[in-house]
Scaffold this motif. Structure first.
Motif, mmCIF file in Angstrom:
data_model
loop_
_atom_site.group_PDB
_atom_site.id
_atom_site.type_symbol
_atom_site.label_atom_id
_atom_site.label_comp_id
_atom_site.label_asym_id
_atom_site.label_seq_id
_atom_site.Cartn_x
_atom_site.Cartn_y
_atom_site.Cartn_z
ATOM 1 N N ALA A 1 46.643 65.953 55.644
ATOM 2 C CA ALA A 1 46.802 65.496 57.024
ATOM 3 C C ALA A 1 47.465 64.133 57.072
ATOM 4 N N LEU A 2 47.061 63.230 56.184
ATOM 5 C CA LEU A 2 47.684 61.910 56.135
ATOM 6 C C LEU A 2 49.155 62.014 55.759
ATOM 7 N N ALA A 3 49.457 62.836 54.761
ATOM 8 C CA ALA A 3 50.847 62.999 54.327
ATOM 9 C C ALA A 3 51.694 63.636 55.416
ATOM 10 N N ARG A 4 51.150 64.634 56.089
ATOM 11 C CA ARG A 4 51.887 65.299 57.159
ATOM 12 C C ARG A 4 52.157 64.347 58.325
ATOM 13 N N SER A 5 51.271 63.374 58.534
ATOM 14 C CA SER A 5 51.500 62.405 59.615
ATOM 15 C C SER A 5 52.747 61.572 59.357
ATOM 16 N N LEU A 6 53.149 61.466 58.081
ATOM 17 C CA LEU A 6 54.387 60.776 57.720
ATOM 18 C C LEU A 6 55.520 61.760 57.446
ATOM 19 N N ASP A 7 55.383 62.987 57.966
ATOM 20 C CA ASP A 7 56.447 64.002 57.918
ATOM 21 C C ASP A 7 56.743 64.530 56.529
ATOM 22 N N VAL A 8 55.779 64.457 55.619
ATOM 23 C CA VAL A 8 55.983 65.065 54.308
ATOM 24 C C VAL A 8 55.985 66.585 54.475
ATOM 25 N N ASP A 9 56.986 67.253 53.896
ATOM 26 C CA ASP A 9 57.155 68.688 54.045
ATOM 27 C C ASP A 9 56.017 69.449 53.349
ATOM 28 N N PRO A 10 55.533 70.552 53.916
ATOM 29 C CA PRO A 10 54.482 71.339 53.258
ATOM 30 C C PRO A 10 54.836 71.755 51.835
ATOM 31 N N ALA A 11 56.106 72.034 51.576
ATOM 32 C CA ALA A 11 56.508 72.416 50.219
ATOM 33 C C ALA A 11 56.278 71.273 49.234
ATOM 34 N N ALA A 12 56.480 70.036 49.685
ATOM 35 C CA ALA A 12 56.241 68.884 48.820
ATOM 36 C C ALA A 12 54.758 68.715 48.535
ATOM 37 N N ILE A 13 53.920 69.019 49.527
ATOM 38 C CA ILE A 13 52.475 68.946 49.329
ATOM 39 C C ILE A 13 52.042 69.968 48.286
ATOM 40 N N ARG A 14 52.572 71.169 48.381
ATOM 41 C CA ARG A 14 52.232 72.194 47.388
ATOM 42 C C ARG A 14 52.711 71.765 45.996
ATOM 43 N N ASP A 15 53.910 71.223 45.898
ATOM 44 C CA ASP A 15 54.422 70.757 44.603
ATOM 45 C C ASP A 15 53.524 69.662 44.028
ATOM 46 N N ALA A 16 53.076 68.739 44.891
ATOM 47 C CA ALA A 16 52.216 67.651 44.424
ATOM 48 C C ALA A 16 50.915 68.198 43.848
ATOM 49 N N LEU A 17 50.355 69.211 44.496
ATOM 50 C CA LEU A 17 49.089 69.775 44.036
ATOM 51 C C LEU A 17 49.230 70.522 42.717
ATOM 52 N N ARG A 18 50.416 71.037 42.432
ATOM 53 C CA ARG A 18 50.628 71.756 41.173
ATOM 54 C C ARG A 18 50.537 70.842 39.958
ATOM 55 N N SER A 19 50.773 69.558 40.174
ATOM 56 C CA SER A 19 50.738 68.623 39.044
ATOM 57 C C SER A 19 49.526 67.692 39.087
ATOM 58 N N PHE A 20 48.711 67.799 40.124
ATOM 59 C CA PHE A 20 47.612 66.857 40.306
ATOM 60 C C PHE A 20 46.434 67.201 39.395
ATOM 61 N N ARG A 21 45.837 66.167 38.842
ATOM 62 C CA ARG A 21 44.633 66.332 38.029
ATOM 63 C C ARG A 21 43.575 65.340 38.510
ATOM 64 N N LEU A 22 42.334 65.766 38.542
ATOM 65 C CA LEU A 22 41.250 64.865 38.911
ATOM 66 C C LEU A 22 41.078 63.779 37.856
ATOM 67 N N ASP A 23 40.596 62.622 38.292
ATOM 68 C CA ASP A 23 40.258 61.559 37.356
ATOM 69 C C ASP A 23 39.087 61.984 36.474
ATOM 70 N N PRO A 24 38.932 61.352 35.324
ATOM 71 C CA PRO A 24 37.754 61.625 34.497
ATOM 72 C C PRO A 24 36.462 61.333 35.261
ATOM 73 N N HIS A 25 35.403 62.027 34.867
ATOM 74 C CA HIS A 25 34.048 61.819 35.396
ATOM 75 C C HIS A 25 33.887 62.315 36.829
ATOM 76 N N ARG A 26 34.808 63.167 37.285
ATOM 77 C CA ARG A 26 34.689 63.814 38.585
ATOM 78 C C ARG A 26 34.669 65.323 38.344
ATOM 79 N N ILE A 27 33.502 65.920 38.407
ATOM 80 C CA ILE A 27 33.260 67.335 38.068
ATOM 81 C C ILE A 27 34.159 67.777 36.912
ATOM 82 N N GLU A 28 34.126 67.010 35.847
ATOM 83 C CA GLU A 28 34.957 67.251 34.659
ATOM 84 C C GLU A 28 34.183 68.100 33.644
ATOM 85 N N VAL A 29 34.733 69.242 33.292
ATOM 86 C CA VAL A 29 34.131 70.068 32.255
ATOM 87 C C VAL A 29 34.442 69.434 30.903
ATOM 88 N N VAL A 30 33.394 68.961 30.220
ATOM 89 C CA VAL A 30 33.618 68.277 28.946
ATOM 90 C C VAL A 30 33.484 69.218 27.762
#
Length: 520
Positions: free
Chosen positions: A328-357
């Motif tokens: 929602a924040l990104a879309r408020s600055l007119d980021v295209d939905p395709a760019a949001i999907r691309d960003a999520l394909r490479s995103f990884r959670l930080d360590p210690h956030r529901i991280e399977v060790v």
């Protein structure tokens, strides 16, 4: 005369020379403040209980002075300095003696965020304007959402950076000569309390803002839940375009309704349900935007799917909610939905956030040490119902009973650690008496997690999850939540014979510095 001068200090190019400023604290935030003010030509005195050796060495190099010692009372050196402004690091609570003295004497009191806003025009965009600010707060999920939003903005072609409570001071980004189109600013309740004091002619006015959720946390710092909630609500002050709120958390909607915003700012809701015409949400496993498109009453834009998120370990309900807020924040600055999907394909959670060790012998070991309060732990337990739950630490003035009543009864067992474990054990006795409870009586830091893992291994069976979601801060036995998580992972790996998990952080928790546990 001082107040008249301060009203003129709303630009990097204003006359800051000779302004007497006391900077409270000398960790990463305090040094960035001192460095900025010294560059502007102010007369800077840094006052701190503990001085980081490297920062202390650099202060005379940049032209600032240092006083270090007990702050149980106001130092005579500070009184003699007669500051015109005091800029406090976020660890200093409202009732700290120096903060009380500052306010009682009518001295201007700023946080680092207000100073950064005043000098945000140091580096301008091509159109001659400063970077837009997107503000993010909440009891939980701030850092993940901040990283998500910044990643989406970059994928959309904008120069953006995650800053603030996430680790990089806002002032460092403001002074970066490369410049930015947008700064995604994570704000703790501590920083927002200071922001609520601002009385300048140009108050912080974000492009968009969000409070992700609200639950009891940091009550010992604020004094009450009401004060904590009031601090969080400042995130929406003077928002220009989009006030994003959590439809599943009524408190955030009330904040938006009560906020004094710029005329024309829109309220944008998010949750895991079907979105309304000004919301983002989920329809039959598809994350969609019904807020930022012309025909939002009859159509929606696809952002990604829950199945795609699951393939990347991002499908836990609270993570999906964070993704929707960031989108929602990104879309408020007119980021295209395709760019949001691309960003999520490479995103990884930080360590210690529901991280399977580790997964071994049919048992899954999960590190969510970042769950430093009950609200965060509740999200973890919702993602892993029936887990062997490792819980406890410093409760920070918060009653854990409601969490145990709501989620504890579903745990297979509870392994209780920490200084406040008696309160946790009592909560289980009252609200989840059928759950086996094991206390870890180890005192030495090096022994705690070894005992935790031994106890968990004795309870868990094929198909079970052992979940470290402490619902408490770490400073009773560990240097930080990251140290706690790493030691848990190391103990698990020792148990299953795959080596250690690396070295450990060191951290201090005095008010002069930056709290490495989450400052909700």
């Amino acid at each position: 005369m001082t107040s008249d001068r301060l009203r003129t200090l709303t630009s990097w190019n204003a006359d800051w020379k000779g302004l007497r400023v006391a900077v409270l604290g000398l960790s990463v935030t305090g040094f960035s403040v001192a460095d900025t003010l010294a560059e502007l030509g102010a007369d800077v005195l840094v006052v701190t209980e503990q001085a980081d050796e490297e920062y202390a060495r650099l202060l005379p190099v940049i032209g600032a002075r240092l006083w270090a010692g007990s702050l149980d009372a106001v130092p005579e050196e500070l009184i003699a300095f007669a500051p015109e402004v005091v800029v406090a690091s976020p660890g200093f609570p409202p009732r700290h003696p120096v903060i009380s003295w500052t306010r009682e004497n009518g001295i201007a009191l700023w946080g680092d965020v207000e100073l950064a806003w005043r000098v945000r025009d140091k580096v301008l965009r091509a159109d001659g304007t400063p970077a837009d600010w997107i503000l993010i707060t909440g009891t939980n999920g701030k850092t993940t959402t901040t990283r998500l939003a910044a990643t989406m903005l970059v994928a959309g072609g904008l120069r953006a950076a995650p800053v603030g409570n996430i680790g990089t001071p806002v002032l460092d980004a403001v002074r970066d000569p490369s410049g930015f189109d947008a700064l995604v600013v994570e704000l703790s309740s501590h920083q927002l309390w200071y922001l609520g004091l601002q009385e300048g002619p140009e108050p912080v006015s974000p492009y968009a803002a969000v409070c992700l959720n609200l639950a009891d946390d940091h009550l010992e710092w604020h004094g009450s839940f009401e004060e904590y909630r009031a601090a969080k609500a400042h995130v929406y002050d003077n928002t220009r375009v989009a006030c994003v709120y959590n439809k599943a958390d009524a408190a955030t909607q009330v904040m938006v309704e009560e906020a004094d915003v710029v005329e024309g700012a829109r309220a944008i809701g998010f949750d895991l349900g079907v979105p309304g015409p000004s919301d983002v949400g989920v329809v039959e496993g598809i994350l969609v935007d019904r807020a930022f498109l012309e025909d939002r009453h009859k159509s929606a834009l696809e952002l990604t799917t829950v199945a795609e998120l699951a393939s990347r370990g991002l499908a836990a309900p609270h993570i999906v909610a964070n993704i929707l807020a960031a989108a929602a924040l990104a879309r408020s600055l007119d980021v295209d939905p395709a760019a949001i999907r691309d960003a999520l394909r490479s995103f990884r959670l930080d360590p210690h956030r529901i991280e399977v060790v580790a997964r071994h012998g049919g048992i899954t070991w999960v590190d969510d040490s970042k769950a430093t309060n009950p609200h965060a732990a509740a999200s973890s337990l919702a993602a892993y119902p029936g887990a062997v739950w490792v819980v406890g630490g410093l409760l920070k003035g918060v009653d854990i009973s409601d969490l145990v009543a709501a989620r504890g009864a579903g745990a297979k067992a509870a392994i209780v650690i920490g200084q406040d474990r008696a309160a946790v054990v009592t909560a289980f006795e009252r609200h989840a008496p059928g759950v086996p409870v094991f206390e870890v009586d180890a005192v030495e830091t090096e022994e705690v997690m070894a005992q935790v893992v031994d106890l968990a291994a004795g309870v868990a069976r094929d198909g079970d999850v052992v979940l470290l979601a402490p619902a408490a801060a770490s400073f009773d036995q560990f240097a930080s939540y990251a140290d706690r998580g790493r030691r848990f992972a190391a103990a698990v790996r020792d148990l299953i014979g795959t080596g250690d998990a690396g070295d450990h952080d060191a951290a201090a928790s005095d008010p002069s510095g930056d709290d490495p546990d989450d400052r909700g």
